[in-house]
Enzyme design. Structure first.
Site, PDB file in Angstrom:
ATOM      1  N   ASN A 107       0.833  -1.210   0.000  1.00 48.17           N
ATOM      2  CA  ASN A 107       0.000   0.000   0.000  1.00 48.17           C
ATOM      3  C   ASN A 107       0.866   1.258   0.000  1.00 48.17           C
ATOM      4  O   ASN A 107       0.753   2.114   0.877  1.00 48.17           O
ATOM      5  CB  ASN A 107      -0.939   0.006   1.205  1.00 48.17           C
ATOM      6  N   GLY A 153      -7.654  -9.083   1.221  1.00 52.02           N
ATOM      7  CA  GLY A 153      -7.365  -9.465   2.598  1.00 52.02           C
ATOM      8  C   GLY A 153      -6.955 -10.916   2.734  1.00 52.02           C
ATOM      9  O   GLY A 153      -6.429 -11.542   1.811  1.00 52.02           O
ATOM     10  N   LYS A 191      -6.108   2.400  -5.963  1.00 51.79           N
ATOM     11  CA  LYS A 191      -6.236   1.669  -4.688  1.00 51.79           C
ATOM     12  C   LYS A 191      -6.344   2.631  -3.518  1.00 51.79           C
ATOM     13  O   LYS A 191      -7.052   2.367  -2.530  1.00 51.79           O
ATOM     14  CB  LYS A 191      -5.032   0.742  -4.503  1.00 51.79           C
ATOM     15  N   GLU A 210     -13.487   2.720   1.320  1.00 52.18           N
ATOM     16  CA  GLU A 210     -13.642   1.668   2.330  1.00 52.18           C
ATOM     17  C   GLU A 210     -13.818   2.272   3.717  1.00 52.18           C
ATOM     18  O   GLU A 210     -14.675   1.836   4.495  1.00 52.18           O
ATOM     19  CB  GLU A 210     -12.417   0.760   2.301  1.00 52.18           C
ATOM     20  N   TYR A 211     -13.026   3.292   4.048  1.00 58.18           N
ATOM     21  CA  TYR A 211     -13.166   3.955   5.344  1.00 58.18           C
ATOM     22  C   TYR A 211     -14.589   4.479   5.513  1.00 58.18           C
ATOM     23  O   TYR A 211     -15.201   4.334   6.576  1.00 58.18           O
ATOM     24  CB  TYR A 211     -12.207   5.144   5.446  1.00 58.18           C
TER      25      TYR A 211
END
Length: 350
Positions: free
Chosen positions: A99, A127, A193, A200-201
């Protein structure tokens, strides 16, 4: 799609890296792997990968053009790149699947290009479940590097059957439909990404806040302190619901417009631990949310939901405590207000 002739070097065998090697090996992509942890190397070897003890050994075992995938924390990527670069030759490829900040990708790609070494950045989502489900891949790379590495991307990706085909899409499934996308030149993959994780947060925060409202739907049944410092509950009769959050999330999984894999995982956790015992509520951020906010500021694009979710993560780690103490001190100073504890009172600085 797989290619038994493709050989990949792989550096970093953590929670995701080890599973990625297993998936590559299963698809027929031969891997030579390295990690500082001997146990991790042994686990990779069990899947058929060739484990080596040093980066020098890894480079020496790879056929040309060499392709080396790094699955490392962003903070150590530069160190490993600096170690690998002098050992590589024209046409070799370095892939960063961690990341990293896309700005660092731009810098690395430029420096490596001066040595005629190709640099690819791959944002990976999936994940710990990726070994079975596959990984969504967002790729930034020169065209030639992408074409050489595509069999590995296809092996890691979930495939078209992971989701129903979008209405109107016909013919052979595209790479995106298979779960991987060449987003553009170096830097583009991690840029996409980065925003993915910012979203996503926000999604996680929305689920969490909504479920917290449901959890307190029975507050009207509880005795509340009657004093000048606590706002009264004006309509206790409206909040008399004892809801099973495990069942609420379960029913939402079926036919609801807010259904998602994140909701699936939440429902499973609530089924196992209805009160989420064992979770302190400290939520880390690995950088992407911050970088998304920075990019939005530089672009002049409003992202109030994403930034609020990021600040919520800061607060979860107690970084708002002093600000709350300042407000408490001010209320006491101007109005003589005393603090009143409650079930949500922080209570201590620990």
């Amino acid at each position: 799609m797989s290619d038994a002739s493709l050989q990949m070097g792989f550096v970093g065998l953590g929670r995701m890296g080890l599973n990625m090697v297993r998936r590559l090996q299963k698809a027929g992509v031969s891997c030579v792997v390295h990690d500082l942890d001997e146990a991790a190397r042994s686990k990779a070897a069990e899947s058929g990968a060739e484990a080596v003890e040093s980066l020098e050994d890894l480079v020496g075992k790879l056929s040309k053009p060499r392709a080396i995938w790094m699955m490392l924390p962003a903070a150590v990527v530069d160190k490993v790149v600096d170690q690998l670069a002098p050992m590589l030759e024209k046409g070799d490829m370095l892939v960063d699947g961690g990341n990293s900040h896309y700005v660092d990708d731009l810098r690395r790609a430029k420096a490596l290009a001066e040595r005629d070494i190709h640099y690819a950045d791959v944002g990976v989502s999936g994940g710990v479940w990726g070994s079975e489900r596959g990984y969504c891949l967002m790729i930034g790379a020169p065209d030639s590097a992408y074409q050489h590495l595509e069999p590995a991307f296809a092996a890691l990706a979930p495939g078209v059957d992971m989701a129903p085909r979008t209405e109107g899409r016909e013919g052979d499934p595209s790479a995106a439909e298979n779960g991987y996308l060449h987003c553009g030149p170096s830097g583009a993959g991690h840029f996409v990404k980065m925003v993915h994780n910012g979203i996503e947060y926000g999604v996680m925060a929305a689920y969490a806040e909504g479920l917290n409202v449901l959890r307190h739907a029975n507050i009207g049944k509880k005795k509340r302190e009657d004093n000048a410092e606590t706002a009264p509950l004006e309509h206790p009769d409206r909040y008399q619901f004892d809801l099973s959050l495990a069942d609420v999330t379960e029913v939402w999984r079926r036919g609801s417009v807010i259904g998602s894999w994140l909701l699936d995982l939440t429902a499973a956790e609530l089924h196992r631990h209805p009160d989420l015992d064992g979770y302190e509520g400290r939520v880390s951020d690995s950088g992407e949310g911050r970088w998304t906010a920075q990019a939005a500021i530089e672009q002049g694009v409003p992202v109030p939901v994403l930034t609020a979710a990021l600040f919520g993560r800061f607060a979860s780690r107690g970084n708002d405590l002093f600000a709350d103490q300042v407000m408490s001190a001010m209320r006491h100073a101007f109005g003589g207000h005393d603090e009143r504890g409650g079930e949500n009172s922080k209570g201590s600085t620990s």
